[in-house]
Design an enzyme around this catalytic site. Structure first.
Site, short mmCIF file in Angstrom:
data_model
loop_
_atom_site.label_atom_id
_atom_site.label_comp_id
_atom_site.label_asym_id
_atom_site.label_seq_id
_atom_site.Cartn_x
_atom_site.Cartn_y
_atom_site.Cartn_z
N GLU A 1 9.83 0.88 10.65
CA GLU A 1 10.81 1.95 10.39
C GLU A 1 10.08 3.26 10.65
O GLU A 1 9.18 3.63 9.89
CB GLU A 1 11.31 1.91 8.94
CG GLU A 1 12.06 0.65 8.57
CD GLU A 1 13.43 0.52 9.22
OE1 GLU A 1 13.86 1.45 9.95
OE2 GLU A 1 14.07 -0.52 9.01
N CYS B 1 13.52 10.59 7.24
CA CYS B 1 13.57 10.05 8.61
C CYS B 1 14.97 10.15 9.19
O CYS B 1 15.13 10.16 10.39
CB CYS B 1 13.08 8.61 8.61
SG CYS B 1 13.90 7.62 7.36
N LYS C 1 0.84 -1.20 0.00
CA LYS C 1 0.00 0.00 0.00
C LYS C 1 0.88 1.25 0.00
O LYS C 1 1.57 1.53 0.98
CB LYS C 1 -0.90 0.04 1.24
CG LYS C 1 -1.95 1.14 1.11
CD LYS C 1 -2.58 1.51 2.42
CE LYS C 1 -1.84 2.59 3.14
NZ LYS C 1 -1.80 3.89 2.42
N GLU D 1 10.02 15.38 15.80
CA GLU D 1 10.42 15.27 14.41
C GLU D 1 9.64 16.31 13.61
O GLU D 1 8.42 16.23 13.50
CB GLU D 1 10.09 13.87 13.88
CG GLU D 1 10.51 13.67 12.46
CD GLU D 1 10.22 12.28 11.95
OE1 GLU D 1 9.08 11.79 12.13
OE2 GLU D 1 11.13 11.67 11.37
N VAL E 1 1.53 6.03 14.23
CA VAL E 1 0.81 4.94 13.55
C VAL E 1 1.56 3.61 13.76
O VAL E 1 0.93 2.56 13.95
CB VAL E 1 0.62 5.24 12.04
CG1 VAL E 1 -0.09 4.09 11.35
CG2 VAL E 1 -0.18 6.52 11.85
N GLY E 2 2.89 3.65 13.77
CA GLY E 2 3.67 2.43 13.96
C GLY E 2 3.33 1.72 15.25
O GLY E 2 3.24 0.49 15.31
N GLY F 1 6.70 4.64 8.56
CA GLY F 1 5.86 5.82 8.72
C GLY F 1 6.09 6.43 10.09
O GLY F 1 7.16 6.27 10.68
N SER F 2 5.06 7.09 10.58
CA SER F 2 5.21 7.82 11.84
C SER F 2 5.24 6.86 13.02
O SER F 2 4.66 5.77 12.97
CB SER F 2 4.06 8.81 11.99
OG SER F 2 2.84 8.09 12.01
N THR F 3 5.86 7.29 14.09
CA THR F 3 5.89 6.49 15.32
C THR F 3 4.46 6.32 15.86
O THR F 3 4.10 5.25 16.37
CB THR F 3 6.83 7.14 16.34
OG1 THR F 3 8.14 7.15 15.77
CG2 THR F 3 6.87 6.38 17.65
P1 NAD Z 1 2.08 7.92 8.45
O1 NAD Z 1 2.39 7.10 9.65
O2 NAD Z 1 1.03 8.92 8.54
O3 NAD Z 1 1.70 6.96 7.23
C1 NAD Z 1 2.53 5.95 6.77
C2 NAD Z 1 1.70 4.93 6.03
O4 NAD Z 1 0.83 4.28 6.96
C3 NAD Z 1 0.80 5.50 4.94
O5 NAD Z 1 0.76 4.61 3.84
C4 NAD Z 1 -0.56 5.55 5.64
O6 NAD Z 1 -1.62 5.48 4.73
C5 NAD Z 1 -0.50 4.30 6.49
N1 NAD Z 1 -1.42 4.30 7.63
C6 NAD Z 1 -1.99 5.37 8.23
N2 NAD Z 1 -2.82 4.95 9.21
C7 NAD Z 1 -2.76 3.60 9.23
C8 NAD Z 1 -3.38 2.59 10.02
N3 NAD Z 1 -4.24 2.88 10.98
N4 NAD Z 1 -3.06 1.31 9.76
C9 NAD Z 1 -2.19 0.97 8.80
N5 NAD Z 1 -1.59 1.88 8.00
C10 NAD Z 1 -1.86 3.18 8.22
O7 NAD Z 1 3.49 8.54 8.01
P2 NAD Z 1 3.77 9.54 6.81
O8 NAD Z 1 3.33 10.88 7.25
O9 NAD Z 1 3.27 8.99 5.53
O10 NAD Z 1 5.37 9.45 6.73
C11 NAD Z 1 6.18 10.23 7.50
C12 NAD Z 1 6.77 9.44 8.66
O11 NAD Z 1 7.48 8.29 8.18
C13 NAD Z 1 7.80 10.22 9.43
O12 NAD Z 1 7.59 10.08 10.82
C14 NAD Z 1 9.12 9.56 9.05
O13 NAD Z 1 10.15 9.68 9.98
C15 NAD Z 1 8.72 8.17 8.85
N6 NAD Z 1 9.71 7.47 8.02
C16 NAD Z 1 10.55 6.56 8.59
C17 NAD Z 1 11.51 5.93 7.83
C18 NAD Z 1 12.45 4.92 8.42
O14 NAD Z 1 13.01 4.16 7.65
N7 NAD Z 1 12.64 4.89 9.71
C19 NAD Z 1 11.59 6.20 6.47
C20 NAD Z 1 10.71 7.13 5.93
C21 NAD Z 1 9.77 7.74 6.72
#
Ligand code: NAD
Length: 452
Positions: A229, A263, A154, A356, A211-212, A207-209
């Site tokens: 990540e 990130c 996705k 961040e 949501v992670g 993605g974000s901490t």
């Molecule tokens: P986000 O957490 O908002 O979204 C990331 C992904 O998760 C998107 O595809 C989103 O649609 C999906 N998502 C959202 N809600 C969800 C849920 N409830 N269940 C499952 N999936 C869901 O993050 P973002 O704003 O897209 O990205 C920015 C963040 O990503 C920053 O915090 C950045 O540091 C982090 N990031 C980390 C790394 C790494 O390797 N550590 C790399 C790139 C980005």
């Protein structure tokens, strides 16, 4: 919502409308991936390797097209976007060598033989953020496919275009349709279904901490494997004995690359107090020299932010009374522009030094000695990346060992190579991608004892 208008962040104009997968479509795709798995895992190693090499070649042939698409969709500079498409190619090539090398072990035991196998896990769900749509997709799907898993992926709502094209290229290369599927959709619909659907055996989330954390908790229900990540607040530590000219000239690129939406951005610069004034003197022209503008121009070094909403969030870290030391330039007019911004002095407890920002804003903080530098660097919930600038090799190694982060660079800001492991300490994540480590994340070890 059934479709999403993809916006060009440099102009604010709609590029294309992309249909969003429904819960039913998501379930159907996962079911197809589960049905495709037994045949895919049985593909002979050399054939699976050949298919991945063909996929890599197809990506190589489309580097310019993919790069142009990313400029349009994500506002990445053309130079970065080419690197990103090339990274997908290289990651595929690297893991195309894996199927024939997924070795088990033979362990001496009495009464028979003991061997281990590295079994694929099944369907892998890959959830990708918007900041590096191509590389982060590739870091998930390439090793997962190589290890004999099928993949549903996705992309972020904001940036689905390159992932959709990669799925077509996979098909053209002969990867069966249900082995690698790309499903644009909402996070809490498609992404969350990867977490809850029992046929998805492993989730890779970047993605974000915030949501992670939810994804990890959701996966716990089924003891589902998960790689995370997440965010970062990495420190660029500059000691007084460093090559200050080089440290200052490169510091902007360590944080403002991809408009700070990285990130690994070194968004805290920690400078030894005795060199602070000199470093700031050198940093100012370097920051003002960053070329911000039309991302398709070859000379551009920094493009716009991804969206209007994100620009608002970034701007909230620079209120009118913020201690702006100096700023670079940015175009005005349409598009989500924000100039490179240096804040100093900043207290270590200030939100801009703790959270961040994910934009082109950096906080500069002084430190007294090595111990103070390590204390400040580790005073963070995150631990993804960081840089250490010094001419003292002993100090470089001591500080590298002491900083709690997964990816450090000494006298450099480079953290990512596809053949070395990548991932975070603390709340920056769980597990490692890339390099030899990633295959462990996509296989289960099986032990078999055979009696004499
Ligand atoms: P986000 O957490 O908002 O979204 C990331 C992904 O998760 C998107 O595809 C989103 O649609 C999906 N998502 C959202 N809600 C969800 C849920 N409830 N269940 C499952 N999936 C869901 O993050 P973002 O704003 O897209 O990205 C920015 C963040 O990503 C920053 O915090 C950045 O540091 C982090 N990031 C980390 C790394 C790494 O390797 N550590 C790399 C790139 C980005």
């Amino acid at each position: 919502m059934t479709a999403y208008d993809v916006i060009n962040p440099a102009t604010g104009e709609v590029v294309r409308s992309v249909p969003l997968a429904s819960p039913e479509e998501t379930d159907a795709a996962i079911d197809r991936a589960a049905r495709a798995w037994p045949a895919w895992r049985e593909v002979a190693p050399a054939d699976r390797a050949r298919l991945l090499r063909r996929f890599a070649d197809a990506v190589d042939g489309a580097v310019e097209e993919l790069a142009a698409l990313e400029v349009l969709n994500a506002g990445h500079t053309i130079g970065n976007a080419r690197w990103e498409a090339g990274n997908v190619r290289d990651v595929l090539h690297y893991y195309s060598a894996a199927p024939e090398r997924l070795f088990g072990r033979q362990i001496p035991v009495p009464g028979g033989w003991d061997v281990t196998f590295r079994e694929p896990v099944g369907v892998v769900g890959v959830i990708v953020p918007w900041n590096f749509p191509m590389p982060i997709a590739g870091w998930g799907f390439a090793p997962a496919l190589a290890a004999g898993n099928t993949v549903v992926l996705k992309p972020a709502e904001l940036t689905p275009l390159t992932a959709l094209r990669l799925a077509e290229l996979a098909r053209e290369a002969g990867i069966p349709e249900d082995v690698f599927q790309v499903l644009p959709g909402a996070g809490d619909v498609v992404g969350w279904r990867f977490v809850t659907h029992p046929a998805v055996r492993k989730v890779v989330f970047t993605g974000s901490t915030r949501v992670g954390r939810r994804v990890m908790a959701g996966c716990a229900e089924q003891v589902k494997r998960v790689t995370l990540e997440l965010g970062g607040k990495s420190a660029n530590i500059v000691f007084a004995d460093a090559d200050l000219e080089r440290a200052a000239a490169t510091a902007p690129y360590g944080v403002f690359d991809n408009a700070g939406q990285d990130c690994c951005a070194r968004s805290r610069i920690l400078v030894q107090a005795s060199a602070y004034d000199r470093f700031m003197e050198l940093l100012e022209p370097a920051v003002k020299g960053v070329v911000v503008g039309e991302p398709g121009d070859e000379a551009t070094e920094m493009g716009p932010l991804i969206s209007a909403a994100h620009r608002e969030k970034v701007a909230s870290y620079v209120p009118p009374d913020a201690p702006v030391a100096f700023r670079g330039a940015a175009p005005d007019g349409p598009g989500f522009w924000f100039p490179p911004t240096v804040l100093a002095p900043v207290a270590p407890t200030d939100p801009v030094a703790v959270e961040e920002v994910f934009g082109p804003v950096v906080a500069v903080l002084p430190f007294t000695d090595e111990e103070d530098a390590v204390r400040l660097a580790n005073d963070s919930a995150f631990g993804l990346s960081g840089s250490i600038w010094t001419r003292d090799v002993g100090r470089a190694l001591r500080v590298s060992r002491a900083v709690e982060a997964g990816n450090l660079s000494v006298n450099s800001h480079s953290s990512v190579r596809y053949w070395t492991p990548f991932g975070g300490f603390k709340q920056s994540g769980l597990g490692r991608e890339l390099g030899p480590d990633a295959l462990d994340a996509f296989t289960e070890t099986k032990n078999v004892f055979i009696a004499h």
